[in-house]
Motif scaffolding. Structure first.
Motif, PDB file in Angstrom:
ATOM      1  N   LEU A  47      27.121  38.523  31.823  1.00 12.31           N
ATOM      2  CA  LEU A  47      28.570  38.781  31.219  1.00 12.31           C
ATOM      3  C   LEU A  47      28.860  37.998  30.066  1.00 12.31           C
ATOM      4  N   CYS A  71      39.139  39.874  38.868  1.00  9.27           N
ATOM      5  CA  CYS A  71      37.719  39.716  39.401  1.00  9.27           C
ATOM      6  C   CYS A  71      37.763  39.532  40.889  1.00  9.27           C
ATOM      7  N   PRO A  72      37.100  40.346  41.725  1.00  6.75           N
ATOM      8  CA  PRO A  72      37.305  40.225  43.116  1.00  6.75           C
ATOM      9  C   PRO A  72      36.238  39.191  43.719  1.00  6.75           C
ATOM     10  N   ALA A  73      35.255  38.411  42.850  1.00  2.00           N
ATOM     11  CA  ALA A  73      34.275  37.576  43.222  1.00  2.00           C
ATOM     12  C   ALA A  73      34.631  36.281  42.672  1.00  2.00           C
ATOM     13  N   VAL A  75      34.547  34.822  39.603  1.00  2.76           N
ATOM     14  CA  VAL A  75      33.767  34.546  38.598  1.00  2.76           C
ATOM     15  C   VAL A  75      34.469  33.959  37.573  1.00  2.76           C
ATOM     16  N   TYR A  76      35.528  34.157  36.856  1.00  2.00           N
ATOM     17  CA  TYR A  76      36.271  33.559  35.959  1.00  2.00           C
ATOM     18  C   TYR A  76      37.114  32.567  36.549  1.00  2.00           C
ATOM     19  N   CYS A  97      29.028  37.236  40.817  1.00  2.00           N
ATOM     20  CA  CYS A  97      29.323  38.655  40.452  1.00  2.00           C
ATOM     21  C   CYS A  97      28.784  39.695  41.278  1.00  2.00           C
ATOM     22  N   VAL A  98      29.705  40.709  41.849  1.00  2.00           N
ATOM     23  CA  VAL A  98      29.306  41.904  42.518  1.00  2.00           C
ATOM     24  C   VAL A  98      29.077  43.179  41.898  1.00  2.00           C
ATOM     25  N   HIS A  99      29.249  43.202  40.582  1.00  2.00           N
ATOM     26  CA  HIS A  99      28.943  44.102  39.545  1.00  2.00           C
ATOM     27  C   HIS A  99      29.700  45.492  39.754  1.00  2.00           C
ATOM     28  N   CYS A 100      31.165  44.866  39.841  1.00  2.00           N
ATOM     29  CA  CYS A 100      32.150  46.188  39.894  1.00  2.00           C
ATOM     30  C   CYS A 100      32.455  46.639  38.499  1.00  2.00           C
ATOM     31  N   LYS A 101      32.108  45.595  37.466  1.00  2.00           N
ATOM     32  CA  LYS A 101      32.612  46.032  36.144  1.00  2.00           C
ATOM     33  C   LYS A 101      34.128  46.028  35.771  1.00  2.00           C
ATOM     34  N   THR A 102      34.891  45.516  36.977  1.00  2.00           N
ATOM     35  CA  THR A 102      36.406  45.469  36.578  1.00  2.00           C
ATOM     36  C   THR A 102      36.720  44.741  35.221  1.00  2.00           C
ATOM     37  N   CYS A 103      35.928  43.764  34.984  1.00  2.00           N
ATOM     38  CA  CYS A 103      36.314  42.681  33.862  1.00  2.00           C
ATOM     39  C   CYS A 103      36.040  43.597  32.387  1.00  2.00           C
ATOM     40  N   TRP A 114      30.039  43.481  30.266  1.00  2.00           N
ATOM     41  CA  TRP A 114      29.462  43.440  31.334  1.00  2.00           C
ATOM     42  C   TRP A 114      27.882  44.261  31.074  1.00  2.00           C
TER      43      TRP A 114
HETATM   44  S1  SF4 Z   1      31.734  42.682  37.162  1.00  2.00           S
HETATM   45 FE1  SF4 Z   1      33.195  41.460  36.611  1.00  2.00          FE
HETATM   46  S2  SF4 Z   1      35.225  41.615  37.615  1.00  2.00           S
HETATM   47 FE2  SF4 Z   1      33.233  42.603  38.904  1.00  2.00          FE
HETATM   48  S3  SF4 Z   1      32.541  40.847  40.086  1.00  2.00           S
HETATM   49 FE3  SF4 Z   1      31.354  40.906  38.252  1.00  2.00          FE
HETATM   50  S4  SF4 Z   1      32.408  39.316  36.884  1.00  2.00           S
HETATM   51 FE4  SF4 Z   1      33.938  39.943  38.390  1.00  2.00          FE
END
Ligand code: SF4
Length: 128
Positions: A47, A71-73, A75-76, A97-103, A114
């Motif tokens: 990230l 961010c659902p996890a 992280v920030y 991070c659960v790798h949703c790429k929302t950020c 990401w």
């Molecule tokens: S990809 Fe970004 S928004 Fe999604 S879980 Fe990871 S840090 Fe959070």
């Protein structure tokens, strides 16, 4: 500007938070655990925030650091830091991070990038 004490203003109010019961509803860190995502502690950074000065000087004022909410996890996090000119700094809990790429998509300044984690090998997605 819509006044909050009008019918339209009341309609725009966010709904009350959902009660966390640990059975049907969970907090974000429990969701991260339940996702079964596991990273190496020494994973390469996946990230990238291009300019954290934007986080503390501009985003904090204009948007109140929405990365903490979208961010659902979890992280920030904006954490207290007496060494920072604004008293806060961005902390990135990348191992959540659960790798949703929302950020990468939702960041209003497009300064978060990401990249595939673990140097491209991917984390260990465990079975529940
Ligand atoms: S990809 Fe970004 S928004 Fe999604 S879980 Fe990871 S840090 Fe959070």
């Amino acid at each position: 500007m819509v006044r909050l004490d009008t019918p339209e203003g009341r309609r725009l109010q966010p709904p009350p938070p959902v009660a966390i019961d640990g059975k049907l509803t969970f907090d974000r860190l429990a969701d991260v655990y339940n996702s079964g995502t596991a990273h190496d502690e020494d994973q390469p950074v996946h990230l990238h925030v291009a300019d954290t000065d934007i986080c503390i000087y501009q985003c904090a004022v204009e948007y109140k650091n929405p990365c903490q909410r979208f961010c659902p996890a979890a992280v920030y996090e904006m954490v207290a830091d007496p060494a920072s000119p604004t008293g806060e700094r961005l902390q990135i809990n990348a191992s959540n991070c659960v790798h949703c790429k929302t950020c990468d998509i939702m960041d209003p300044y497009q300064i978060i990038t990401w990249v595939p984690p673990e140097g491209g090998d991917g984390p260990n997605y465990g079975k529940m």
